[in-house]
Write a protein that holds these residues in place. Structure first.
Motif, mmCIF file in Angstrom:
data_model
loop_
_atom_site.group_PDB
_atom_site.id
_atom_site.type_symbol
_atom_site.label_atom_id
_atom_site.label_comp_id
_atom_site.label_asym_id
_atom_site.label_seq_id
_atom_site.Cartn_x
_atom_site.Cartn_y
_atom_site.Cartn_z
ATOM 1 N N ALA C 47 0.835 -1.205 0.000
ATOM 2 C CA ALA C 47 0.000 0.000 0.000
ATOM 3 C C ALA C 47 0.866 1.250 0.000
ATOM 4 N N LEU C 48 1.877 1.265 0.874
ATOM 5 C CA LEU C 48 2.761 2.426 0.934
ATOM 6 C C LEU C 48 3.509 2.598 -0.374
ATOM 7 N N ALA C 49 3.921 1.461 -0.963
ATOM 8 C CA ALA C 49 4.638 1.543 -2.232
ATOM 9 C C ALA C 49 3.752 2.139 -3.312
ATOM 10 N N ARG C 50 2.491 1.736 -3.319
ATOM 11 C CA ARG C 50 1.589 2.254 -4.341
ATOM 12 C C ARG C 50 1.322 3.734 -4.168
ATOM 13 N N LEU C 51 1.439 4.222 -2.937
ATOM 14 C CA LEU C 51 1.170 5.636 -2.701
ATOM 15 C C LEU C 51 2.440 6.468 -2.784
ATOM 16 N N SER C 52 3.578 5.788 -2.969
ATOM 17 C CA SER C 52 4.847 6.502 -2.916
ATOM 18 C C SER C 52 5.051 7.372 -4.153
ATOM 19 N N PRO C 53 5.754 8.476 -3.975
ATOM 20 C CA PRO C 53 6.014 9.329 -5.139
ATOM 21 C C PRO C 53 7.109 8.792 -6.053
ATOM 22 N N TYR C 54 7.738 7.683 -5.653
ATOM 23 C CA TYR C 54 8.841 7.168 -6.458
ATOM 24 C C TYR C 54 8.349 6.131 -7.447
ATOM 25 N N ARG C 55 8.571 6.399 -8.717
ATOM 26 C CA ARG C 55 8.132 5.504 -9.783
ATOM 27 C C ARG C 55 8.623 4.068 -9.556
ATOM 28 N N TRP C 56 9.888 3.921 -9.157
ATOM 29 C CA TRP C 56 10.478 2.590 -9.087
ATOM 30 C C TRP C 56 9.855 1.725 -7.986
ATOM 31 N N LEU C 57 9.148 2.405 -7.055
ATOM 32 C CA LEU C 57 8.398 1.661 -6.041
ATOM 33 C C LEU C 57 6.965 1.426 -6.500
ATOM 34 N N ARG C 58 6.399 2.499 -7.043
ATOM 35 C CA ARG C 58 4.989 2.464 -7.397
ATOM 36 C C ARG C 58 4.698 1.435 -8.461
ATOM 37 N N ALA C 107 -2.418 -10.393 0.612
ATOM 38 C CA ALA C 107 -1.686 -9.133 0.770
ATOM 39 C C ALA C 107 -2.125 -8.127 -0.284
ATOM 40 N N SER C 108 -2.319 -8.603 -1.505
ATOM 41 C CA SER C 108 -2.644 -7.626 -2.536
ATOM 42 C C SER C 108 -4.054 -7.074 -2.349
ATOM 43 N N TYR C 109 -5.006 -7.908 -1.930
ATOM 44 C CA TYR C 109 -6.359 -7.383 -1.685
ATOM 45 C C TYR C 109 -6.365 -6.477 -0.458
ATOM 46 N N LEU C 110 -5.659 -6.912 0.551
ATOM 47 C CA LEU C 110 -5.575 -6.120 1.788
ATOM 48 C C LEU C 110 -4.951 -4.774 1.502
ATOM 49 N N SER C 111 -3.914 -4.766 0.635
ATOM 50 C CA SER C 111 -3.215 -3.508 0.371
ATOM 51 C C SER C 111 -4.165 -2.506 -0.281
ATOM 52 N N GLU C 112 -5.105 -2.976 -1.068
ATOM 53 C CA GLU C 112 -6.061 -2.050 -1.668
ATOM 54 C C GLU C 112 -6.954 -1.434 -0.606
ATOM 55 N N ILE C 113 -7.363 -2.260 0.367
ATOM 56 C CA ILE C 113 -8.206 -1.747 1.441
ATOM 57 C C ILE C 113 -7.428 -0.714 2.257
ATOM 58 N N ILE C 114 -6.157 -1.058 2.567
ATOM 59 C CA ILE C 114 -5.345 -0.124 3.347
ATOM 60 C C ILE C 114 -5.145 1.172 2.567
ATOM 61 N N ARG C 115 -4.865 1.024 1.277
ATOM 62 C CA ARG C 115 -4.634 2.206 0.455
ATOM 63 C C ARG C 115 -5.858 3.103 0.450
ATOM 64 N N ALA C 116 -7.038 2.510 0.279
ATOM 65 C CA ALA C 116 -8.273 3.298 0.298
ATOM 66 C C ALA C 116 -8.448 3.965 1.651
ATOM 67 N N GLY C 117 -8.088 3.239 2.707
ATOM 68 C CA GLY C 117 -8.207 3.799 4.049
ATOM 69 C C GLY C 117 -7.300 4.999 4.232
ATOM 70 N N ILE C 118 -6.061 4.877 3.737
ATOM 71 C CA ILE C 118 -5.120 5.988 3.874
ATOM 72 C C ILE C 118 -5.613 7.197 3.085
ATOM 73 N N GLU C 119 -6.076 6.925 1.859
ATOM 74 C CA GLU C 119 -6.535 8.046 1.039
ATOM 75 C C GLU C 119 -7.805 8.659 1.597
#
Lengths: 232, 240, 234
Positions: C47-58, C107-119
């Protein structure tokens, strides 16, 4: 490693045919189950809206069963369990008419219907009662109010989750392999067991699955954008 | 045209209308004022049976609106209703909101309906917004479209349920102006409102409701200026 | 059905232990709990990687999430089945395979939930933390994530239910969980498949329905806590 990646090996002649048959079966499963699921889902939603309490409970029970029992187990119940309790004549008929395909479609379709009716119901519910009042205040009767004002809005709300359901259904067809339906995953394992080129075989199947999945996701995103009304 | 005869209504144990009697004559503009819970919104909603009454009668042109032989849908076509929350249909443009009723109920053809819609939109000053979706309009504009939508059905009377209460202050004026013009053109109107200024200027009669009854009624100057003691005075001092 | 339960309840519950590895319902729950717990840190990372400003992580994080969402779980399990031994150098059993596949999948489904929560958290939270001078790590782990996880509690229980249902796929690779145990019972008995699989369905239903009801109760508690962030009035 000395391992040469050789996709051609799995994409020739008989193996290619198996893949194609697998894909065709997957698509057939998806379509048939989708039709069954939508039909039953819509019927269930209409039944639920009748002012008769016990009907709501029945539908709720149906939904809870299908949401709390794993889909694979539902398929096993249909394939192994149900024919045993059916009269002999029907059992024989099923067995001689692609039994596993039929039962897989039934299991997949009924499970989908449970989710579809929930999506439909929450879509209709999310339309404020005041919209109905405004429609009636102009002089529309119940049917007109529903057709011209409520349903058009409900459809816009409901289409994105329904597209998501379609994606899930498409992926779930792979479970039918457990009862011997020759869909894509089943065929992939067949190719693997004949050629021993596991990586190539699964890579091909993966690409096929991902292509179709991404296509459905793209349609969903497009629909989401187009249909998004600020329903304020 | 509209007559209330000892109208009574309960929500469970709570009595919201306690014997309301009054009459709205053709061409008259009546404003209902009172605090929340006084029953004024409920009263106006009984006229088109958005609320049902348990006691007394509501009569439209001498006919009981709850009567078995009354076609409620035809009745509602003759009575225009404007809601506090506008209730425009979000999936239709401004013009679309108006032509829907014209095409489906009045069976007008598309071109004729469109023309009529444009006339009404012009009347409320929004002809240039005809093809916009409600989400692109301001609150005041939406309410004006709602008024146009109601007017397009050629109603005999217009009912307004707190039409400006949901608007930002700077938009209240544009809606009140439209309503004032309507009144001056002779439309029979019943308006539930907090806008005392409007009542003073435009109304022929003011009804003050408290606890489900009409406590004071009469011409605005009389009622509002000679408020005497009691409930009306304290209500006015709170709102002005 | 009751007879089957009486004769075979041990097999259902814990598999062939002690004459073999632990299995049955115990293994199902164990796999689900372990799977979800292990997937947690991975999910947060994704989730953090997907929200990161760094392309190589995202980019890779997004790719992983999309690929997992696009593949059926069973394909994923097969991939793990043949790829995992290559990765770690020795053979793996059905249960380990299932566990690994579950962790990545969840992990991948959970990360979407976490990402939505953070946003979904009000921007003011990050701004306030920054105003205090907190850097990225303390902001994320002491301010943002605790709130997100608290709000996510009902979703977490839902995901747990999903994971329990997903363990049933162990049947296909002979991993010793309860669906596989049921099929073993069925192979022994041969003549009562409806009762056996019906019992299996009932077992899952009881377990999952209880958890789902708990999730709904949690959801109601949360909404009340937030002061009824209910429907916006039109």
């Amino acid at each position: 490693m000395g391992y040469v990646f050789d996709p051609a090996a799995v994409l020739t002649g008989q193996y290619l045919e198996w893949f194609i048959w697998g894909l065709a079966t997957t698509i057939a499963l998806t379509l048939a189950a989708w039709l069954l699921g939508m039909t039953i889902g819509i019927v269930l939603t209409l039944v639920r809206m009748l002012p008769f309490r016990p009907l709501e409970w029945l539908v709720a029970g149906y939904v809870e069963y299908h949401r709390n029992v794993p889909l694979l187990v539902q398929i096993l119940v249909w394939y192994f369990g149900v024919p045993e309790i059916l009269p002999r004549a029907i059992r024989v008929w099923i067995n001689s008419h692609h039994g596993e395909f039929l039962l897989a479609v039934i299991a997949l379709g009924l499970a989908s219907a449970a989710y579809i009716t929930e999506d439909l119901r929450s879509g209709i519910r999310s339309i404020p009662k005041t919209q109905y009042e405004a429609a009636r205040s102009i002089g529309f009767n119940y049917l007109q109010a529903m057709s011209y004002v409520i349903l058009p809005q409900a459809l816009r709300i409901v289409i994105p989750p329904l597209i998501n359901q379609t994606l899930l259904l498409f992926k779930n067809t792979s479970l039918a392999m457990a009862i011997g339906v020759g869909e894509l995953t089943y065929r992939t394992r067949e190719v693997d067991s004949y050629t021993f080129k596991t990586f190539e075989a699964f890579a091909v199947a993966t690409i096929i699955y991902l292509t179709i999945s991404f296509a459905i996701m793209a349609i969903g995103a497009f629909a989401d954008r187009r249909l998004k009304l600020e329903l304020r | 045209m509209i007559r209330f005869e000892t109208v009574e209504k309960w929500y469970g144990q709570h009595q919201v209308l306690a014997g309301v009697t009054g009459e709205v004559k053709r061409g008259e503009v009546v404003t209902l004022i009172g605090s929340s819970g006084s029953g004024k919104s409920t009263l106006i909603r009984t006229v088109t049976r958005l609320e049902n009454v348990q006691g007394g009668k509501v009569l439209f042109e001498g006919v009981d609106v709850a009567g078995r032989s009354v076609d409620i849908n035809r009745l509602r076509q003759r009575i225009g209703f404007v809601f506090q929350a506008f209730n425009l249909f979000p999936h239709l443009t401004a013009a679309g909101n108006i032509t829907l009723g014209l095409e489906r109920l009045r069976k007008m053809r598309k071109a004729a309906a469109r023309e009529r819609a444009m006339t009404e939109l012009h009347r409320v000053g929004l002809a240039d917004k005809a093809d916009m979706l409600p989400s692109r309009l301001s609150g005041g504009q939406r309410q004006r479209v709602a008024i146009a939508r109601a007017l397009a059905m050629d109603p005999d009377v217009m009912l307004f349920d707190e039409p400006t209460s949901a608007l930002d202050p700077e938009m209240v004026g544009e809606v009140l102006r439209v309503m004032k013009t309507l009144a001056q053109n002779g439309m029979t109107m019943v308006v539930v409102t907090h806008e005392i200024g409007f009542a003073r200027e435009v109304a022929d009669t003011v009804w003050f409701l408290d606890k489900g009854q009409i406590v004071e009624s009469g011409p605005p100057a009389g009622v509002l200026d000679n408020a005497g003691d009691g409930r009306l005075r304290s209500f006015l001092s709170r709102t002005c | 059905m009751l007879q089957i339960l009486k004769d075979n309840w041990l097999l259902f519950l814990i598999g062939q232990y002690p004459h073999g590895p632990v299995g049955g319902l115990a293994m199902t729950v164990f796999l689900a709990v372990l799977g979800l717990s292990l997937s947690f840190p991975v999910a947060i990372g994704l989730a953090l990687a997907r929200l990161s400003p760094y392309r190589w992580l995202r980019a890779p994080a997004t790719a992983v999430v999309y690929v997992v969402r696009g593949l059926p779980l069973i394909m994923f399990i097969f991939w793990t089945y043949f790829a995992l031994p290559l990765l770690i150098g020795h053979a793996v059993g059905g249960v380990e395979t299932l566990l690994f596949a579950l962790v990545v999948y969840e992990a991948s489904y959970l990360s979407e939930i976490i990402r939505a929560g953070i946003e979904g958290l009000p921007k003011g939270q990050t701004e306030a933390a920054k105003a205090l001078g907190l850097g990225y790590i303390p902001t994320t782990f002491n301010v943002i994530l605790p709130q997100v996880l608290h709000n996510m509690l009902p979703s977490l229980v839902s995901q747990f239910v999903s994971t329990i249902k997903e363990t049933s796929l162990g049947y296909v690779i002979s991993a010793n969980e309860v669906t596989f145990a049921a099929s073993q019972v069925n192979n022994q008995l041969m003549t009562q498949p409806f009762e056996v699989y019906g019992l299996l369905a009932l077992t899952y239903f009881t377990l999952c329905f209880t958890l789902t009801s708990a999730a709904r109760w949690l959801e109601r508690r949360l909404t009340a806590e937030r002061g009824g962030l209910g429907v916006q009035l039109a």
